[in-house]
Motif scaffolding. Structure first.
Motif, PDB file in Angstrom:
ATOM      1  N   GLU A 123       0.845  -1.208   0.000  1.00 24.53           N
ATOM      2  CA  GLU A 123       0.000   0.000   0.000  1.00 24.53           C
ATOM      3  C   GLU A 123       0.886   1.268   0.000  1.00 24.53           C
ATOM      4  OE1 GLU A 123      -2.983   1.108  -0.172  1.00 24.53           O
ATOM      5  OE2 GLU A 123      -2.676   3.088   0.756  1.00 24.53           O
ATOM      6  N   ASN A 150       2.591   1.537  -3.486  1.00 28.94           N
ATOM      7  CA  ASN A 150       1.636   1.904  -4.551  1.00 28.94           C
ATOM      8  C   ASN A 150       1.131   3.339  -4.391  1.00 28.94           C
ATOM      9  OD1 ASN A 150       1.966  -0.580  -5.690  1.00 28.94           O
ATOM     10  ND2 ASN A 150       0.034  -1.440  -4.938  1.00 28.94           N
ATOM     11  N   SER A 151       0.959   3.787  -3.133  1.00 31.16           N
ATOM     12  CA  SER A 151       0.438   5.148  -2.928  1.00 31.16           C
ATOM     13  C   SER A 151       1.473   6.194  -3.349  1.00 31.16           C
ATOM     14  CB  SER A 151       0.002   5.355  -1.480  1.00 31.16           C
ATOM     15  OG  SER A 151       1.150   5.377  -0.668  1.00 31.16           O
ATOM     16  N   MET A 178      -4.157   1.525   8.568  1.00 32.16           N
ATOM     17  CA  MET A 178      -4.660   0.562   7.581  1.00 32.16           C
ATOM     18  C   MET A 178      -5.508  -0.543   8.227  1.00 32.16           C
ATOM     19  SD  MET A 178      -2.574  -1.117   4.456  1.00 32.16           S
ATOM     20  CE  MET A 178      -3.214  -2.443   3.443  1.00 32.16           C
TER      21      MET A 178
END
Ligand code: ACM
Length: 391
Positions: free
Chosen positions: A38, A41-42, A277
């Motif tokens: 995450e 990718n962010s 998260m």
């Protein structure tokens, strides 16, 4: 293999169990890997492409890890994988990834005595955890040890190593018992009776997964006081302590590279990011941190190489360093294992691991235990700097 093999993403096969005996710890490992994905990718992914997790649940059954590794590679077109907790599971995956020439990240402490060019080992091997733990226990608790383990390769091999290290320091093993990984509380009764009779100074447990929760609770319910005679372990972690409960867990000891309570900016950021998260950082463990840094190190290697060529990726990974939540680490180009920190922590009244001792700098992995020397300066422990409780 070209970048196009995965289409418009980098596929990462994930093999952590959501069900079965080791689900508690493996869920925390899976979360560590997903958190890293995450974060990567962010920030735009790797070379402009996202990492896409392709995940299966092997149900804590060793043969399933092998079968699903094969499926990931041959049906899903995956050549990079992360997964496994139990060494019995890793041993099933090993021939698959070697035959298929895939690259496998293993974020779990283990018994050592293994090398595969297709594996990057992110967990501690015995010179990084058993040696410092033995030295601490001999100094603080005594020389008479009782071994209790789950019945598979890691506990048996790890106990063999621990016995040799203890002997070096004048220790002796006065009992050694094994139970199936699926052991329930009642299964521990006769072992606890033997412990009451033989009166060891310390129990060394290589019980894993649900068995850990059952063993620690049974130990408490049988009237043993962990403040006087603790269970020491290399595997018992925050996620399991939270299931055992503070009352039954207080006083027990674990050696690991990372604990949630260490007070470094990188660790605080990791815990905040994890809690954002997953809602809470309660289940963060050392093996979760290992999965997290392994995915980040893989992403950086991919970014530099921009290809799924395993030989070239391995070259990028070997010798690479990363500023992990535990501190600076490095993948050892000599053996594919990782230089790791070493800490000894004790559970306090609130159920938190408070670090009591730590080594000054990361320890070079020595998976074949060429130098298992209790007096080696590299393993010398010092008082931990300001232990703090997780907020
Ligand atoms: C383990 O089986 N390597 C914990």
């Amino acid at each position: 293999m070209s970048i196009r093999k995965n289409g418009d993403c980098w596929k990462l096969g994930i093999l952590f169990s959501e069900t079965g005996a080791t689900a508690v710890i493996e869920k925390s490992q899976k979360n560590g890997a997903l958190l890293a994905i995450e974060e990567i990718n962010s920030k735009g992914g790797v070379a402009g492409l996202p990492i896409m997790p392709v995940s299966y649940d092997p149900g804590s059954i060793p043969s399933e890890y092998g079968r699903l590794a094969e499926k990931l590679i041959s049906e899903d077109g995956v050549s990079l994988l992360i997964g496994c907790y139990m060494s019995s599971a890793r041993k099933e995956v090993l021939p698959v990834i070697e035959r298929r020439n895939a690259l496998f990240f293993y974020p779990t402490l283990y018994e050592g005595f293994e090398y595969s060019p297709n594996v990057i080992y992110g967990g501690a091997c015995p010179n990084q955890n058993s040696v410092p733990l033995a030295s601490y226990l001999l100094e603080n608790y005594g020389t008479r040890f009782y071994f209790v383990g789950s019945d598979y390769i890691y506990p048996r091999e790890s106990n063999r190593v621990m016995r040799n290290i203890l002997r070096q320091g004048g220790g002796e093993v006065i009992g050694e018992r094994y139970l199936p990984v699926t052991a329930v509380k009642e299964d521990f009764v006769s072992i606890l009776e033997d412990i009451a009779e033989t009166k060891p100074d310390v129990i060394f447990s290589t019980v894993v997964g649900e068995g850990t929760i059952n063993f620690y609770r049974a130990y408490y319910e049988a009237g043993h006081d962990a403040r006087k005679v603790p269970i020491a372990s290399l595997t018992t972690n925050e996620a399991e302590i939270s299931r055992i409960g503070a009352k039954a867990a207080v006083g027990h000891i674990t050696a690991a590279p990372y604990f949630r309570t260490i007070n470094t900016p990188k660790s605080r950021r990791f815990l905040q990011s994890y809690a954002r998260m997953f809602g809470s950082d309660e289940m963060v463990t050392s093996c979760c941190e290992s999965a997290y840094f392994q995915v980040h190190m893989l992403a950086e290697a991919l970014e530099r190489e921009q290809s799924l060529d395993i030989e070239r990726l391995r070259e990028q990974l070997l010798g690479s360093t990363w500023d992990a939540p535990q501190g600076k680490i490095k993948i050892d180009p000599d053996n594919n294992h990782t230089y790791l920190h070493s800490r000894i922590a004790k559970v306090d009244d609130n159920g938190d691991f408070i670090v009591e001792r730590e080594v000054r700098r990361p320890i070079k992995p020595d998976p074949y235990l060429v130098t298992p020397d209790l007096n080696d300066h590299r393993f010398r422990l010092r008082e931990a700097s300001k232990p703090v409780r997780a907020s």
